[in-house]
Design a protein around this motif. Structure first.
Motif, mmCIF file in Angstrom:
data_model
loop_
_atom_site.group_PDB
_atom_site.id
_atom_site.type_symbol
_atom_site.label_atom_id
_atom_site.label_comp_id
_atom_site.label_asym_id
_atom_site.label_seq_id
_atom_site.Cartn_x
_atom_site.Cartn_y
_atom_site.Cartn_z
ATOM 1 N N GLY A 42 34.323 41.667 44.445
ATOM 2 C CA GLY A 42 34.879 41.138 43.201
ATOM 3 C C GLY A 42 35.356 39.710 43.391
ATOM 4 O O GLY A 42 34.985 39.020 44.349
ATOM 5 N N GLU A 43 36.206 39.302 42.456
ATOM 6 C CA GLU A 43 36.624 37.892 42.410
ATOM 7 C C GLU A 43 37.932 37.679 43.186
ATOM 8 O O GLU A 43 37.948 37.015 44.213
ATOM 9 C CB GLU A 43 36.768 37.578 40.916
ATOM 10 N N ALA A 44 38.988 38.281 42.680
ATOM 11 C CA ALA A 44 40.309 38.083 43.278
ATOM 12 C C ALA A 44 41.218 39.192 42.769
ATOM 13 O O ALA A 44 40.979 39.749 41.703
ATOM 14 C CB ALA A 44 40.863 36.726 42.862
ATOM 15 N N PRO A 45 42.266 39.498 43.520
ATOM 16 C CA PRO A 45 43.172 40.553 43.067
ATOM 17 C C PRO A 45 43.870 40.183 41.757
ATOM 18 O O PRO A 45 44.119 39.002 41.499
ATOM 19 C CB PRO A 45 44.216 40.634 44.190
ATOM 20 N N GLY A 46 44.170 41.199 40.958
ATOM 21 C CA GLY A 46 45.010 41.025 39.771
ATOM 22 C C GLY A 46 46.412 41.531 40.088
ATOM 23 O O GLY A 46 46.762 41.753 41.256
ATOM 24 N N GLU A 49 46.648 44.987 41.871
ATOM 25 C CA GLU A 49 46.133 44.885 43.242
ATOM 26 C C GLU A 49 47.150 44.165 44.123
ATOM 27 O O GLU A 49 47.395 44.551 45.265
ATOM 28 C CB GLU A 49 44.788 44.136 43.235
ATOM 29 N N PRO A 55 42.199 46.723 46.372
ATOM 30 C CA PRO A 55 41.374 46.106 45.340
ATOM 31 C C PRO A 55 40.963 47.104 44.240
ATOM 32 O O PRO A 55 40.815 48.301 44.497
ATOM 33 C CB PRO A 55 40.126 45.619 46.096
ATOM 34 N N PHE A 56 40.789 46.586 43.058
ATOM 35 C CA PHE A 56 40.257 47.354 41.923
ATOM 36 C C PHE A 56 40.990 48.680 41.694
ATOM 37 O O PHE A 56 40.396 49.751 41.744
ATOM 38 C CB PHE A 56 38.741 47.570 42.090
ATOM 39 N N ASN A 82 37.111 41.407 47.863
ATOM 40 C CA ASN A 82 37.071 40.306 46.902
ATOM 41 C C ASN A 82 36.765 38.996 47.619
ATOM 42 O O ASN A 82 36.949 38.891 48.836
ATOM 43 C CB ASN A 82 38.443 40.164 46.217
ATOM 44 N N HIS A 156 31.281 41.920 35.573
ATOM 45 C CA HIS A 156 32.611 42.291 36.064
ATOM 46 C C HIS A 156 33.187 43.340 35.117
ATOM 47 O O HIS A 156 33.115 43.177 33.887
ATOM 48 C CB HIS A 156 33.511 41.049 36.103
HETATM 49 N N1 URA Z 1 39.325 42.024 39.577
HETATM 50 C C1 URA Z 1 38.744 41.635 40.736
HETATM 51 O O1 URA Z 1 37.848 40.812 40.749
HETATM 52 N N2 URA Z 1 39.190 42.186 41.854
HETATM 53 C C2 URA Z 1 40.152 43.101 41.903
HETATM 54 O O2 URA Z 1 40.486 43.562 42.990
HETATM 55 C C3 URA Z 1 40.727 43.500 40.679
HETATM 56 C C4 URA Z 1 40.300 42.946 39.521
#
Ligand code: URA
Length: 189
Positions: A42-46, A49, A55-56, A82, A156
């Motif tokens: 994925g991209e980055a933690p929210g 997370e 993650p996710f 991520n 995504h």
């Molecule tokens: N979106 C992401 O790209 N990564 C995560 O871990 C959570 C949401």
């Protein structure tokens, strides 16, 4: 150097390579099967997370879980990571400098896991791992071979929450991934 997940995780948790370490609650290293055939990136933690270090796990993560379930790929069988290991403030897009500072962790994760398939979750991941000018709306679900890896990108899950009309395409892509996974497994046996 003899790299390991333990070394890598410890380095990641102590990382101060970019400013995001000053605002993180947890470094979100990655989770799952360290010998997985599939790595999702994925991209980055929210926010969720960042709070849990996994993650996710927020709404987008729950939707990802539903797709994995729908195509019969157990979440525990894959690895999920991520591009960035720390949450950007207000979930803004990663800055190029943050990606550059962080990408070595992902490279080392890829080396350790040595997956057969890498699935980019969303355009940010695809632009970093496939091509800088990757167009997710046009190219999602297509396979690209890079060295030992088969790489593809899917929408995504956060985008699917905003635009549910794309959910059908996502299911088609996830079925393709399952099909490829089954093919790889049957070749091995
Ligand atoms: N979106 C992401 O790209 N990564 C995560 O871990 C959570 C949401």
């Amino acid at each position: 150097m003899n790299d390991s997940f333990e070394i890598l995780r410890a380095e990641c948790e102590a990382c101060t390579r970019c400013e995001l370490h000053t605002t993180r609650t947890n470094c979100v290293f990655g989770t799952g099967n360290e010998n997985a055939d599939i790595l999702f990136v994925g991209e980055a933690p929210g926010d969720n997370e960042d709070k849990t270090g996994i993650p996710f796990v927020g709404r987008a993560g729950q939707l990802l879980d539903q797709y994995l379930y729908a195509v019969d790929i157990p979440r525990e069988s894959v690895y999920i990571a991520n591009i960035l290991k720390c949450r950007p403030p207000k979930n803004r897009d990663p800055l190029p400098a943050e990606e550059d500072a962080c990408i070595d962790f992902l490279r080392r994760q890829v080396k350790l896991i040595n997956p057969k398939i890498i699935v980019c979750l969303g355009r940010i991941s695809a632009m970093r791992l496939i091509r800088p000018d990757y167009k997710i709306t046009r190219e999602h679900g297509e396979w690209v071979r890079k060295g030992n890896f088969l790489i593809t990108a899917v929408y995504h899950p956060a985008l699917l929450l905003r635009d549910p009309r794309r959910k059908e395409e996502m299911l088609v892509d996830m079925k393709k991934i399952k099909h490829e996974l089954d093919r790889i497994k049957s070749e091995r046996n």
